[in-house]
Scaffold this active site. Structure first.
Site, PDB file in Angstrom:
ATOM      1  CB  THR A 207      -0.916   0.051   1.244  1.00 29.68           C
ATOM      2  OG1 THR A 207      -0.129   0.397   2.402  1.00 29.68           O
ATOM      3  CG2 THR A 207      -1.622  -1.271   1.475  1.00 29.68           C
ATOM      4  NE  ARG A 208      -1.070   7.333  -1.342  1.00 27.74           N
ATOM      5  CZ  ARG A 208      -1.269   8.403  -0.564  1.00 27.74           C
ATOM      6  NH1 ARG A 208      -0.262   9.190  -0.251  1.00 27.74           N
ATOM      7  NH2 ARG A 208      -2.475   8.694  -0.114  1.00 27.74           N
ATOM      8  CE  LYS A 209      -3.633   2.302   5.121  1.00 22.71           C
ATOM      9  NZ  LYS A 209      -4.489   1.352   5.867  1.00 22.71           N
ATOM     10  CB  THR A 210       5.631   3.893   2.579  1.00 21.73           C
ATOM     11  OG1 THR A 210       5.240   5.069   1.863  1.00 21.73           O
ATOM     12  CG2 THR A 210       5.261   2.678   1.749  1.00 21.73           C
TER      13      THR A 210
ATOM     14  CG  HIS B  82       4.315  -1.671   3.658  1.00 27.48           C
ATOM     15  ND1 HIS B  82       3.864  -0.490   4.157  1.00 27.48           N
ATOM     16  CD2 HIS B  82       3.377  -2.094   2.771  1.00 27.48           C
ATOM     17  CE1 HIS B  82       2.697  -0.192   3.598  1.00 27.48           C
ATOM     18  NE2 HIS B  82       2.380  -1.148   2.762  1.00 27.48           N
TER      19      HIS B  82
END
Length: 291
Positions: free
Chosen positions: A133-136, A272
């Protein structure tokens, strides 16, 4: 994999080094500039995937050191494993040590879990796409997305400009799914995929009718997920082309029920976020003392 990295990635390494040594290097002064070599050891208690070697190497390149790898990127190793040898001035080796180890530990942790989830899903018979996902971590996305790739999964969108994703806040602000999709298409054009988050089959129907490319069935689980996906595909067969995505609260524990082939994409931050780092150490070899 290194050839995928953008031209700017080496400047990020420079920034990370500047963060760690903004002023005097007191410890480096103590060890001096004698030429030394150090062994990179992969430790921990279980097998892991090596990921992040370009970042590790670049840290030491910028410090005038050289790195010789004894393991290839993406290979799985059992601890304790001699993975690489770093050679250079002692203070330069130690100056880059923590930055390089942090990068490798985080990237390898993500690759290891990504591979584990992918392997589990394939073992359950799932043939679709596993994605992150974009939850980095801000400032660290490149390393984390790279780790997903090395682990064998899809990175999903890299940023807000890579794909249009309309979530609940976009829809509420626009008034409806149809209105949100229309506005997004007007500015995004034909070249960007459009992913719409929905909470029910009725919302999915509206998104499909409006022209969404991907329908994210958010936090829909169990029999409801399978039945909704099956119903949508049967209802719209021959009329619209779209992919179905499931996301939200996916872990190793419930992966079997979520990894159903009625679903095309399984996206999860489990690969992640809160991922255990892989334990590495870098040890200087002392002449006459190390075997």
């Amino acid at each position: 994999m290194e050839h995928l990295l953008p031209p700017s990635w080496k400047t990020q390494v420079t920034t990370w080094l500047a963060e760690d040594i903004p002023s005097f290097d007191y410890g480096g002064y103590v060890v001096g500039e004698a030429y030394r070599e150090a062994f990179l050891l992969g430790k921990g208690k279980s097998a892991a995937v090596l990921a992040g070697s370009p970042f590790f190497t670049e840290v030491f390149n910028q410090l005038g050191c050289e790195v010789e790898w004894h393991l290839k990127e993406g290979e799985t190793f059992e601890p304790v494993k001699h993975i690489a040898t770093v050679r250079g001035k002692a203070r330069h080796v130690l100056l880059g040590e923590r930055v390089a180890l942090n990068l490798l530990a985080r990237c390898s942790g993500i690759a290891t879990r990504s591979k584990k989830i992918q392997d589990l899903a394939r073992g359950y018979g799932y043939t679709g796409i596993i994605a992150g996902t974009r939850k980095t971590t801000p400032g660290f996305r490149l390393v984390e997305k790279y780790g997903m790739l090395v682990g064998g999964i899809d990175t999903h969108r890299h940023d807000l400009s890579s794909m249009i994703m309309l979530k609940d806040n976009h829809i509420w602000s626009s008034g409806s799914i149809t209105a949100a999709v229309k506005q997004a298409r007007a500015v995004g054009g034909f070249s960007l995929m459009l992913d719409v988050e929905v909470q029910s089959e009725a919302e999915a129907d509206e998104a499909i009718e409006a022209g969404a490319d991907i329908i994210m069935l958010d936090n829909i689980e169990g029999e409801e997920l399978v039945n909704t996906a099956r119903s949508l595909k049967a209802k719209w067969k021959g009329q619209r082309k779209f992919l179905l995505e499931t996301s939200g609260n996916i872990t190793e524990i419930n992966l079997r029920e979520r990894a159903n082939n009625e679903i095309d994409i399984l996206s999860t931050s489990f690969v992640h976020q809160s991922v255990p780092h892989i334990d590495f150490s870098l040890k200087l070899r002392v002449p006459g003392k190390n075997a």
